[in-house]
Design a protein around this motif. Structure first.
Motif, mmCIF file in Angstrom:
data_model
loop_
_atom_site.group_PDB
_atom_site.id
_atom_site.type_symbol
_atom_site.label_atom_id
_atom_site.label_comp_id
_atom_site.label_asym_id
_atom_site.label_seq_id
_atom_site.Cartn_x
_atom_site.Cartn_y
_atom_site.Cartn_z
ATOM 1 N N CYS A 303 -46.984 23.505 43.064
ATOM 2 C CA CYS A 303 -46.862 22.778 44.325
ATOM 3 C C CYS A 303 -46.335 23.697 45.420
ATOM 4 C CB CYS A 303 -45.945 21.571 44.146
ATOM 5 S SG CYS A 303 -44.237 21.992 43.853
ATOM 6 N N CYS A 314 -42.975 18.835 43.501
ATOM 7 C CA CYS A 314 -43.663 17.849 42.664
ATOM 8 C C CYS A 314 -42.834 17.440 41.450
ATOM 9 C CB CYS A 314 -45.014 18.397 42.217
ATOM 10 S SG CYS A 314 -44.896 19.768 41.048
ATOM 11 N N GLY A 315 -42.015 18.362 40.930
ATOM 12 C CA GLY A 315 -41.184 18.012 39.783
ATOM 13 C C GLY A 315 -41.856 18.221 38.446
ATOM 14 N N CYS A 317 -44.504 20.965 37.968
ATOM 15 C CA CYS A 317 -45.105 22.289 37.753
ATOM 16 C C CYS A 317 -44.064 23.287 37.233
ATOM 17 C CB CYS A 317 -45.744 22.802 39.037
ATOM 18 S SG CYS A 317 -44.564 23.273 40.300
ATOM 19 N N CYS A 320 -41.267 24.241 39.766
ATOM 20 C CA CYS A 320 -40.225 23.209 39.877
ATOM 21 C C CYS A 320 -39.312 23.247 38.650
ATOM 22 C CB CYS A 320 -40.850 21.827 40.019
ATOM 23 S SG CYS A 320 -41.552 21.528 41.646
HETATM 24 ZN ZN ZN Z 1 -43.762 21.687 41.691
#
Ligand code: ZN
Length: 481
Positions: A303, A314-315, A317, A320
């Motif tokens: 992201c 995004c939490g 990928c 993240c």
């Molecule tokens: Zn991400």
């Protein structure tokens, strides 16, 4: 359970600490910081014991966590056979009684942060926030209570050993180097309620006075040099760089200059007045570059954490997962319910880097009048910069980091050493360029081949079909160096 053991652990902050009050995540105002320190009813900075308990629990080996710090166990209906879900709470053996902060003779400081717009290379609107910080040297006492049957208990030894090996990290901003603390002493006072002396002490004193002159020192920093070791460096060592030209990392504040009507934009300094590159700057610059490298080589779905058209990170990928992520509260539509705060802490830790051997200079700038040419009236401004000087970049980690991210970081650091990316303000005016010191340059040149091979292997694994490219130029147009 006739013996009450009270342990008093004394800690000292070795860097600035950020313990934000939970109720403070509200509308910011110009009069107070967006993330003020948590305070007690008398306005003194205060550290909730839960902040430390969480850190200590995390330090405990997995198989001892439930026994020492309790747990909440959920049993699902299917496994119990009666179709009902049940939650059982197991009480904590170690009780945390409270904490007390003693501030050194230094003022609380504030640190401002903002996100950078990747296209404009300038600060993004509505992302400026400042947090209030406890100064380094702040002392913190923590009281623990453990009840046992006997005065000498293996449980006490276990908890003392746990404390001695603990790397306490207090409050927020851990991955940007805040809240690093060291254990100084641990005192132990056993109160045996079956003896008249013990009962008298228990009944006639209370609070901090429970740990009195009869307490024994069971751990002292002087005997264990430097305390617990720091988290390991991701690449085995710190990476030295030097400032190629000038660096300006502002505080967002400007100082008045006598006799001039324009202020002086100041640089960020630590408590010793040494200019610093804060951990948050390193983290932001390197994260942005790692995202760019992975996106432009077409590896995986990564992201763009500060892109306008997305809701932030995004939490899910790999970036993240490594750098951490949070839900951005400012994104809720007007009438909608604000989202529950969600997120995860990163695996990488970046600390502040003091600039050594640099010289602080004041540079004057003026805006140009586009219509008449020449300098515009009232547009003169001045800013402090650090010139020359050297810094060490410390990238540490406390959980395993994927090879893909290591490889992308090597390439991002190569870009940093090449001057493709810079740190701090005014990078489009030539500020913020760093050059690798020989040790870093050697390391980068040996790691570069491995990084390229690793990224290529991931690329081949994620894109198995080598047939004609349906969208020419989309994947390779921004290949990194
Ligand atoms: Zn991400």
């Amino acid at each position: 359970m006739s013996v009450i053991h009270i342990l008093r652990a004394e800690l000292e902050l070795t860097g600035p600490g950020a313990v934000a009050a939970p109720e403070a995540h509200t509308v910011p105002s110009v009069l107070r910081p967006d993330l003020p320190l948590a305070r007690d009813g008398w306005g003194n900075p205060y550290l909730p014991a839960t902040s430390l308990t969480g850190s200590l629990r995390h330090h405990t080996p997995q198989h001892r966590r439930q026994a020492l710090f309790g747990d909440v166990v959920r049993t699902t209906g299917t496994s119990r056979g009666n179709g009902r879900d049940e939650t059982t709470a197991i009480a904590s053996t170690v009780r945390v009684l409270g904490t007390r902060l003693t501030l050194p003779d230094a003022p609380l400081s504030e640190r401002r942060r903002t996100a950078v717009d990747r296209h404009r290379a300038a600060a993004k609107a509505t992302t400026l926030h400042n947090r209030e910080l406890l100064p380094p040297g702040t002392e913190l006492a923590l009281w623990l209570r453990i009840d046992t049957d006997t005065t000498a208990s293996p449980l006490i030894d276990e908890v003392v050993e746990l404390l001695a090996g603990w790397r306490p990290r207090i409050g927020g901003g851990r991955t940007t180097g805040h809240g690093r603390a060291e254990l100084i002493t641990v005192r132990h006072r056993a109160i045996d309620l079956s003896t008249p002396e013990g009962l008298h002490h228990w009944l006639t004193t209370g609070g901090p006075a429970l740990v009195d002159d009869h307490a024994t020192v069971v751990h002292e920093r002087a005997h264990h040099q430097g305390g617990a070791p720091d988290e390991p460096h991701l690449f085995g060592t710190a990476l030295p760089f030097r400032i190629a030209d000038a660096l300006h990392i502002g505080t967002g504040a400007s100082a008045d200059r006598p006799g001039r009507n324009s202020g002086l934009s100041q640089i960020l300094r630590d408590h010793d007045d040494t200019p610093i590159i804060p951990g948050s700057t390193w983290k932001g610059v390197l994260r942005a570059r790692v995202e760019f490298i992975l996106r432009s080589t077409g590896i995986g779905d990564v992201c763009a954490s500060v892109e306008d058209n997305t809701s932030g990170s995004c939490g899910t990928c790999v970036v993240c997962g490594t750098f951490g992520w949070s839900e951005r509260p400012g994104r809720t539509p007007d009438n909608a319910e604000p989202p529950k705060t969600a997120g995860a802490r990163g695996r990488l830790l970046f600390t502040d880097s003091p600039v050594h051997g640099g010289e602080v200079r004041v540079r004057n700038h003026v805006a140009i009048d586009r219509v008449f040419g020449g300098a515009r009236d009232e547009a003169l401004y001045a800013e402090e910069t650090v010139e020359d000087g050297h810094v060490s970049l410390h990238i540490r980690h406390d959980k395993p980091v994927a090879d893909l991210i290591r490889a992308a970081l090597v390439l991002a650091l190569t870009d940093l050493a090449d001057g493709t990316i810079g740190v701090g303000g005014g990078t489009t005016r030539g500020y913020g360029t760093l050059a690798a010191q020989p040790a870093t340059a050697d390391w980068l040149s040996t790691e570069h081949a491995w990084a390229v091979t690793t990224l290529r292997a991931h690329h081949n694994a994620t894109r198995p079909a080598p047939g004609p490219n349906p969208d020419p130029g989309s994947a390779t147009q921004e290949a990194p160096a």
